[in-house]
Design a protein around this motif. Structure first.
Motif, PDB file in Angstrom:
ATOM      1  N   UNK A 116       0.883  -1.249   0.095  1.00  0.00           N
ATOM      2  CA  UNK A 116       0.048  -0.031  -0.068  1.00  0.00           C
ATOM      3  C   UNK A 116       1.029   1.454   0.005  1.00  0.00           C
ATOM      4  N   UNK A 117       0.521   2.132  -0.202  1.00  0.00           N
ATOM      5  CA  UNK A 117       1.175   3.545  -0.493  1.00  0.00           C
ATOM      6  C   UNK A 117       0.165   4.846  -0.199  1.00  0.00           C
ATOM      7  N   UNK A 118       0.719   6.018   0.064  1.00  0.00           N
ATOM      8  CA  UNK A 118      -0.001   7.015  -0.035  1.00  0.00           C
ATOM      9  C   UNK A 118       0.163   7.783  -1.674  1.00  0.00           C
ATOM     10  N   UNK A 119      -0.847   7.716  -2.316  1.00  0.00           N
ATOM     11  CA  UNK A 119      -0.938   8.045  -3.574  1.00  0.00           C
ATOM     12  C   UNK A 119      -1.543   9.285  -3.822  1.00  0.00           C
ATOM     13  N   UNK A 120      -1.584   9.860  -5.103  1.00  0.00           N
ATOM     14  CA  UNK A 120      -2.296  10.862  -5.704  1.00  0.00           C
ATOM     15  C   UNK A 120      -2.554  10.842  -7.194  1.00  0.00           C
ATOM     16  N   UNK A 121      -3.676  11.317  -7.404  1.00  0.00           N
ATOM     17  CA  UNK A 121      -3.833  11.500  -9.069  1.00  0.00           C
ATOM     18  C   UNK A 121      -3.088  12.720  -9.535  1.00  0.00           C
ATOM     19  N   UNK A 122      -1.874  12.744 -10.365  1.00  0.00           N
ATOM     20  CA  UNK A 122      -1.202  14.061 -10.561  1.00  0.00           C
ATOM     21  C   UNK A 122      -1.684  14.635 -11.757  1.00  0.00           C
ATOM     22  N   UNK A 123      -2.086  15.782 -11.701  1.00  0.00           N
ATOM     23  CA  UNK A 123      -2.808  16.733 -12.736  1.00  0.00           C
ATOM     24  C   UNK A 123      -1.930  17.949 -12.912  1.00  0.00           C
ATOM     25  N   UNK A 124      -1.460  17.990 -14.314  1.00  0.00           N
ATOM     26  CA  UNK A 124      -0.827  19.370 -14.762  1.00  0.00           C
ATOM     27  C   UNK A 124      -1.644  20.342 -15.666  1.00  0.00           C
ATOM     28  N   UNK A 125      -1.355  21.408 -15.410  1.00  0.00           N
ATOM     29  CA  UNK A 125      -2.077  22.444 -16.268  1.00  0.00           C
ATOM     30  C   UNK A 125      -0.749  23.288 -16.852  1.00  0.00           C
ATOM     31  N   UNK A 126      -0.985  24.458 -17.548  1.00  0.00           N
ATOM     32  CA  UNK A 126       0.327  25.051 -17.900  1.00  0.00           C
ATOM     33  C   UNK A 126       1.093  25.892 -16.798  1.00  0.00           C
ATOM     34  N   UNK A 127       0.319  26.135 -15.639  1.00  0.00           N
ATOM     35  CA  UNK A 127       0.861  26.935 -14.616  1.00  0.00           C
ATOM     36  C   UNK A 127       1.007  26.137 -13.241  1.00  0.00           C
ATOM     37  N   UNK A 128       0.304  25.043 -12.958  1.00  0.00           N
ATOM     38  CA  UNK A 128       0.045  24.452 -11.868  1.00  0.00           C
ATOM     39  C   UNK A 128       0.297  22.884 -11.985  1.00  0.00           C
ATOM     40  N   UNK A 129       0.512  22.092 -10.955  1.00  0.00           N
ATOM     41  CA  UNK A 129       0.720  20.687 -10.768  1.00  0.00           C
ATOM     42  C   UNK A 129      -0.268  20.437  -9.330  1.00  0.00           C
ATOM     43  N   UNK A 130      -1.088  19.612  -9.666  1.00  0.00           N
ATOM     44  CA  UNK A 130      -1.879  19.193  -8.600  1.00  0.00           C
ATOM     45  C   UNK A 130      -1.890  17.656  -7.975  1.00  0.00           C
ATOM     46  N   UNK A 131      -1.637  17.579  -6.706  1.00  0.00           N
ATOM     47  CA  UNK A 131      -1.566  16.184  -6.399  1.00  0.00           C
ATOM     48  C   UNK A 131      -2.961  16.028  -5.583  1.00  0.00           C
ATOM     49  N   UNK A 133      -6.521  14.217  -4.389  1.00  0.00           N
ATOM     50  CA  UNK A 133      -7.027  13.135  -3.499  1.00  0.00           C
ATOM     51  C   UNK A 133      -6.017  12.352  -3.094  1.00  0.00           C
ATOM     52  N   UNK A 134      -5.045  13.002  -2.344  1.00  0.00           N
ATOM     53  CA  UNK A 134      -4.154  12.297  -1.488  1.00  0.00           C
ATOM     54  C   UNK A 134      -4.637  11.258  -0.484  1.00  0.00           C
ATOM     55  N   UNK A 135      -4.164   9.959  -0.592  1.00  0.00           N
ATOM     56  CA  UNK A 135      -4.928   9.098   0.042  1.00  0.00           C
ATOM     57  C   UNK A 135      -4.065   7.815   0.321  1.00  0.00           C
ATOM     58  N   UNK A 136      -4.402   7.052   1.355  1.00  0.00           N
ATOM     59  CA  UNK A 136      -3.830   5.753   1.270  1.00  0.00           C
ATOM     60  C   UNK A 136      -4.457   4.972   0.140  1.00  0.00           C
ATOM     61  N   UNK A 137      -3.793   4.110  -0.622  1.00  0.00           N
ATOM     62  CA  UNK A 137      -4.395   3.357  -1.444  1.00  0.00           C
ATOM     63  C   UNK A 137      -3.669   1.913  -1.530  1.00  0.00           C
ATOM     64  N   UNK A 138      -4.634   0.980  -1.296  1.00  0.00           N
ATOM     65  CA  UNK A 138      -4.273  -0.411  -0.870  1.00  0.00           C
ATOM     66  C   UNK A 138      -3.461  -1.194  -1.986  1.00  0.00           C
ATOM     67  N   UNK A 139      -2.580  -1.719  -1.588  1.00  0.00           N
ATOM     68  CA  UNK A 139      -1.474  -2.223  -2.745  1.00  0.00           C
ATOM     69  C   UNK A 139      -1.989  -3.529  -3.608  1.00  0.00           C
ATOM     70  N   UNK A 140      -3.072  -4.178  -2.870  1.00  0.00           N
ATOM     71  CA  UNK A 140      -3.480  -5.466  -3.710  1.00  0.00           C
ATOM     72  C   UNK A 140      -4.990  -4.880  -4.464  1.00  0.00           C
ATOM     73  N   UNK A 141      -5.859  -4.294  -3.754  1.00  0.00           N
ATOM     74  CA  UNK A 141      -7.146  -4.238  -4.224  1.00  0.00           C
ATOM     75  C   UNK A 141      -7.246  -2.584  -5.090  1.00  0.00           C
ATOM     76  N   UNK A 142      -6.166  -1.946  -4.681  1.00  0.00           N
ATOM     77  CA  UNK A 142      -6.155  -0.626  -4.967  1.00  0.00           C
ATOM     78  C   UNK A 142      -7.065   0.345  -4.886  1.00  0.00           C
ATOM     79  N   UNK A 143      -8.001  -0.014  -3.720  1.00  0.00           N
ATOM     80  CA  UNK A 143      -8.967   0.838  -3.028  1.00  0.00           C
ATOM     81  C   UNK A 143      -8.241   1.744  -2.499  1.00  0.00           C
ATOM     82  N   UNK A 144      -9.149   3.169  -2.655  1.00  0.00           N
ATOM     83  CA  UNK A 144      -8.573   4.183  -2.119  1.00  0.00           C
ATOM     84  C   UNK A 144      -9.281   4.474  -0.587  1.00  0.00           C
ATOM     85  N   UNK A 145      -8.557   5.237   0.258  1.00  0.00           N
ATOM     86  CA  UNK A 145      -9.081   5.793   1.310  1.00  0.00           C
ATOM     87  C   UNK A 145      -9.298   4.528   2.388  1.00  0.00           C
ATOM     88  N   UNK A 146      -8.464   3.664   2.520  1.00  0.00           N
ATOM     89  CA  UNK A 146      -8.420   2.487   3.301  1.00  0.00           C
ATOM     90  C   UNK A 146      -7.938   2.947   4.997  1.00  0.00           C
TER      91      UNK A 146
END
Length: 184
Positions: A116-131, A133-146
């Motif tokens: 498992x890991x703390x993961x994020x959906x990384x989204x970029x625009x011309x001027x910004x980078x967003x992390x 929905x930073x949350x723990x993600x299960x390493x086996x099921x890949x379920x978020x927010x465990x």
């Protein structure tokens, strides 16, 4: 209704350490326990360790770490994780990214994404980078927010973010090159 404009956060880093205990089990004798401090790079958001934002409701700190450990087998993983944070794809991405496209930010001290890991959906625009929905993600099921820690999003100014990550990437790539040179 207009969405309020958020001031981008600053991404930084610092060296810290964590305590690692190794146990050697011995037949017919007392087990040996060795404890040592392992240096590791920690993410800072606006000067505050990311792990502080990830405390459990009871105050217990979150124990996942970056892959930037001062240990011989971690530099290639550190390079892969930094490349993933820049959305640079490569064959080495499997140990740092989930199949849904989310990128690991903090990992189990063993470095295995499947713990498992703390993961994020990384989204970029011309001027910004967003992390996002930073949350723990299960390493086996890949379920978020465990975990009990609510997800959150952080926005960075893109050029400063990329400068920070590229500085670390150059340092850790040099460590990989040093290791390759010393083994050939």
């Amino acid at each position: 209704m207009k969405t309020p404009i958020r001031t981008p956060s600053a991404l930084g880093w610092s060296w810290t350490s964590y305590e690692q205990t190794t146990t050697v089990m011995r037949l017919f004798r007392k087990d040996l326990h060795e404890t040592r401090q392992v240096p590791v790079v920690e993410w800072l958001i606006d000067g505050e360790p990311l792990t502080e934002r990830l405390r459990f409701p009871n105050g217990t700190p979150y124990e996942d770490l970056t892959l930037m450990h001062d240990a011989p087998h971690f530099p290639p993983s550190a390079v892969a994780s930094l490349r993933a944070l820049l959305l640079l794809a490569g064959p080495e991405q499997e140990p740092v990214g989930f199949s849904d496209g989310r990128v690991g930010i903090l990992y189990c001290p063993c470095g295995d994404l499947y713990c498992g890991a703390v993961s994020a959906d990384i989204v970029t625009s011309e001027d910004t980078v967003e992390w996002r929905d930073i949350a723990h993600q299960d390493g086996t099921t890949e379920q978020l927010g465990v975990s009990e820690i609510p997800a959150f999003t952080v926005t960075f100014e893109r050029s400063a973010y990329e400068s920070t990550i590229n500085t670390l990437l150059a340092e850790w790539a040099a460590r990989v090159d040093d290791q390759s040179g010393s083994t050939s």
